[in-house]
Design an enzyme around this catalytic site. Structure first.
Site, mmCIF file in Angstrom:
data_model
loop_
_atom_site.group_PDB
_atom_site.id
_atom_site.type_symbol
_atom_site.label_atom_id
_atom_site.label_comp_id
_atom_site.label_asym_id
_atom_site.label_seq_id
_atom_site.Cartn_x
_atom_site.Cartn_y
_atom_site.Cartn_z
ATOM 1 N N GLY A 13 50.632 16.274 17.737
ATOM 2 C CA GLY A 13 51.454 15.356 18.531
ATOM 3 C C GLY A 13 50.972 13.917 18.449
ATOM 4 O O GLY A 13 50.928 13.194 19.441
ATOM 5 N N VAL A 51 45.174 4.768 16.400
ATOM 6 C CA VAL A 51 45.365 3.477 15.735
ATOM 7 C C VAL A 51 46.617 3.582 14.865
ATOM 8 O O VAL A 51 47.230 4.639 14.798
ATOM 9 C CB VAL A 51 44.147 3.055 14.878
ATOM 10 C CG1 VAL A 51 43.015 2.549 15.724
ATOM 11 C CG2 VAL A 51 43.697 4.204 13.987
ATOM 12 N N LYS A 82 56.805 -7.921 13.167
ATOM 13 C CA LYS A 82 55.940 -8.130 12.001
ATOM 14 C C LYS A 82 56.830 -8.510 10.816
ATOM 15 O O LYS A 82 57.785 -7.803 10.511
ATOM 16 C CB LYS A 82 55.173 -6.831 11.680
ATOM 17 C CG LYS A 82 54.448 -6.896 10.346
ATOM 18 C CD LYS A 82 53.588 -5.674 10.057
ATOM 19 C CE LYS A 82 53.007 -5.800 8.643
ATOM 20 N NZ LYS A 82 52.121 -4.725 8.277
ATOM 21 N N LEU A 341 48.351 12.129 8.496
ATOM 22 C CA LEU A 341 46.970 12.141 8.004
ATOM 23 C C LEU A 341 46.606 13.458 7.338
ATOM 24 O O LEU A 341 45.711 13.503 6.499
ATOM 25 C CB LEU A 341 46.006 11.851 9.160
ATOM 26 C CG LEU A 341 46.141 10.451 9.793
ATOM 27 C CD1 LEU A 341 45.245 10.337 11.021
ATOM 28 C CD2 LEU A 341 45.784 9.361 8.782
#
Ligand code: FAD
Length: 520
Positions: A13, A51, A82, A341
């Site tokens: 999650g 992060v 951005k 990841l």
């Protein structure tokens, strides 16, 4: 084998798991013969990485598809705009700087654009061929408040608070999109005879069965590595960084908010600086082979002295993170797809991780397997496409280091030919004679297209090619278009609000709405 794919189980999650849950549930057809159900299992014991504050312009479409309004997103995630990245000190370690904006150069033959820039004086490539550098230099927003959600005068993405994004996506998925959340730790996997995963076993909630399992378990890579043992391809021979030290620094509510991620090179890596409305996220990325943890703390402290006078690292409780640049040999194995990841990670220099999560989900949903018997075909295609993408990102990140003239051992090692992929060596030979073009990057959705390579190449002082034997036909037209870029840049600077003004007004308006709701 020809069972329909309707039960999707997501393990994890973090940003990957919740983006997956939201996108799949939002795009699922409730009236389908075999409607999709999404279950997300999230361990209460394993924290998310917390992060990942820089996104890619793809995030606008992602949020729109999920059904979250832009204002809700900006307010809930402490978000800001951005418009690209600014690289300070990368060429020679001085006060030089170049931009990699999100807006591509003017349309036309790359050779003509580069030649037009070469003849136009001494302005930077980015500031000559696109309007965004001027807008960023003035800390301006890419859009006006009155524009429709997710539309801009210029291409843009967001900076955000990763923890707040996961919280927003959790609420949205569970309250609006019907995603089932199981807060439990996965302790095992049940497989059927053919090798597919049948269920994941949890500590207290029993077995969760499914047809397709998304491994979003972060660095643990619980299913793709833990269960299937798919090897990790280590790319640290090309990209050396493996540590980060991160701090969050509160800012005054009238301070300017930068329009770009600012990436400042240091002797053994680089620092990121990301402006949000309430704080700046600053981090030192480094290679443990060239700098100790104490060295990194010193580098970060020095940066803070210059960037935020009065702020001391001792008051900030820095977070240490370790990572390995690399990715799985395959991402989709049998009925398990790794996203985030668990699939891999390359150092965060160009914020390529969340965009890969989005691209993975788009690839899954645009080619959703109708049944188990066609899943392996989709898996093979997915694996080939994403292997191409990871390879191209490795090369693009390496380019930033390879073109540097810095002399510290870390930078010299980056220029060691043994650390440079052969394809990049060949391209650089080619680019001495012709600029990067779509012929070098022919895929339909390149993560970093030719334009990105042009910005880095010419931003870092790579010599533009001399005119060759074939005439450049469109130079006059290009020169006229470059003049228009200058004019349009001036008018954008005169008309766009600052990031701070835009976001403060958004907050004020939300406050008014909140108070009204409170009163009624
Ligand atoms: C220093 C640094 C800077 C970065 N900056 C950027 C950036 O600017 N832009 C960008 O795009 N990306 C960036 N990233 C990458 C980004 O943070 C990640 O890609 C993103 O957060 C996705 O993480 P994730 O969801 O895959 O994993 P995680 O956030 O680690 O989540 C893993 C989840 O799996 C769960 N889990 C683990 N084991 C189990 C178990 N046994 N049972 C049940 N659940 C389990 C955990 O509870 C957690 O919920 C950065 C990364 C680093 C290290």
């Amino acid at each position: 084998m020809n069972r329909p794919i309707s039960e999707i189980v997501i393990v994890g999650g973090g940003t990957a798991g919740w983006l997956a849950a939201c996108l799949i549930a939002a795009r699922a057809d409730a009236d389908a013969a075999h409607p999709i159900h999404v279950t997300l299992v999230e361990s209460p014991d394993v924290p998310t990485i917390g992060v990942g504050e820089g996104t890619w312009p793809t995030m606008r479409r992602t949020l729109e598809r999920i059904g979250i309004s832009e204002a809700e997103f900006l307010l809930a995630c402490d978000g800001s705009f951005k418009q690209g990245s600014r690289f300070d000190g990368w060429v020679a370690g001085g006060d030089e700087s170049y931009d990699h904006p999100f807006v591509p150069p003017i349309e036309g033959e790359p050779a003509a654009i580069v030649e037009g820039w070469r003849l136009s004086g001494d302005r930077s490539f980015a500031a000559t061929v696109a309007t965004q550098s001027n807008v960023c230099a003035a800390d301006l927003a890419p859009r006006q408040r009155a524009m429709p959600d997710y539309a801009g005068a210029l291409n843009y993405a967001y900076h955000l608070d990763a923890g707040k994004l996961a919280a927003l996506l959790t609420r949205h998925a569970t309250e609006k999109l019907g995603v089932r959340l199981v807060r439990d730790h996965v302790v095992g996997v049940d497989r059927v005879e053919d090798g597919d995963i049948a269920a994941v076993r949890t500590r207290g909630s029993g077995e969760i069965t499914g047809d397709l399992f998304l491994d979003c378990s972060g660095h643990t890579a619980l299913l793709i590595a833990g269960e299937y043992g798919v090897p990790f391809l280590d790319r640290s021979d090309v990209l050396f960084n493996d540590r980060a030290l991160a701090v969050q620094v509160p800012v005054a509510d009238d301070s300017p908010i930068a329009s770009q991620t600012i990436a400042t090179a240091h002797r053994a890596g680089w620092l990121w600086d990301i402006g949000l409305p309430t704080r700046r996220g600053i981090g030192c990325v480094y290679s443990s082979a060239y700098a100790s943890d104490d060295d990194a703390a010193g580098i970060l402290a020095d940066y803070l002295v210059g960037a935020m006078p009065g702020v001391s690292i001792d008051d900030l409780n820095p977070r240490r993170l370790a990572f390995r640049s690399g990715h799985r040999e395959r991402f989709w194995e049998r009925n398990c797809l790794a996203i985030g990841l668990s699939a891999g990670f390359l150092e965060p220099l160009e914020a390529s991780a969340i965009v890969l999560i989005e691209l993975s989900l788009n690839a899954l949903l645009d080619n959703f397997p109708a049944s188990r018997d066609v899943m392996d075909i989709h898996a093979d295609r997915f694996n080939a496409l994403f292997r191409y993408r990871w390879d191209r990102i490795v090369e693009f990140l390496k380019l930033h280091y390879l073109l540097s003239r810095r002399e510290e051992p870390y930078w010299r090692a980056h220029r060691d030919p043994a650390s440079v992929p052969q394809r990049l060596v060949d391209l650089l030979r080619l680019w001495k004679h012709q600029p990067p073009s779509n012929r070098d990057f022919p895929a339909i959705e390149e993560v970093f297209p030719a334009a990105s390579h042009q910005y880095v190449l010419y931003g870092m002082g790579f010599a533009p090619p001399e005119p060759g034997a074939i005439r450049i036909g469109t130079l006059q037209h290009t020169t006229a278009m470059l003049r228009q870029v200058e004019q349009r840049g001036r008018s954008l600077v005169a008309s766009l609000p600052t990031n701070r003004a835009y976001l403060a007004a958004l907050r004020r308006d939300a406050g008014v709405v909140d108070l009204k709701e409170h009163a009624s």
